[in-house]
Scaffold this motif. Sequence first.
Motif, PDB file in Angstrom:
ATOM      1  N   TRP A 141     -12.117  -3.248  -7.171  1.00 27.41           N
ATOM      2  CA  TRP A 141     -10.855  -3.472  -6.756  1.00 27.41           C
ATOM      3  C   TRP A 141     -10.508  -2.028  -5.949  1.00 27.41           C
ATOM      4  O   TRP A 141     -10.617  -1.151  -6.615  1.00 27.41           O
ATOM      5  CB  TRP A 141      -9.863  -4.066  -7.648  1.00 27.41           C
ATOM      6  N   LYS A 142     -10.161  -2.040  -4.897  1.00 26.55           N
ATOM      7  CA  LYS A 142      -9.656  -0.806  -4.143  1.00 26.55           C
ATOM      8  C   LYS A 142      -8.330  -0.856  -3.493  1.00 26.55           C
ATOM      9  O   LYS A 142      -8.051  -1.802  -2.812  1.00 26.55           O
ATOM     10  CB  LYS A 142     -10.718  -0.492  -2.869  1.00 26.55           C
ATOM     11  N   GLN A 143      -7.681   0.039  -3.698  1.00 27.18           N
ATOM     12  CA  GLN A 143      -6.342   0.593  -3.080  1.00 27.18           C
ATOM     13  C   GLN A 143      -6.146   1.655  -2.304  1.00 27.18           C
ATOM     14  O   GLN A 143      -6.203   2.898  -2.715  1.00 27.18           O
ATOM     15  CB  GLN A 143      -5.179   0.488  -4.094  1.00 27.18           C
TER      16      GLN A 143
END
Length: 59
Positions: free
Chosen positions: A52-54
């Motif tokens: 997951w990447k923000q």
Amino acid sequence: MGIVYRSRKKIGPLVLNFTENGYSSWSLKIGRWSWNSKTRAHRVDLPGPLSWKQDKSRR
């Protein structure tokens, strides 16, 4: 497609990233969480091949 030189040097939780031009960026990795100085993105490794990447919003 050309060949690209990339190298990483780990010093505990600190990771230094290098390219053919020299120093590129640094990352901090603690457990499954990591942060990259160049992209300013948070990433969390999930089970299997997922993550997951923000991204940090840019103005």
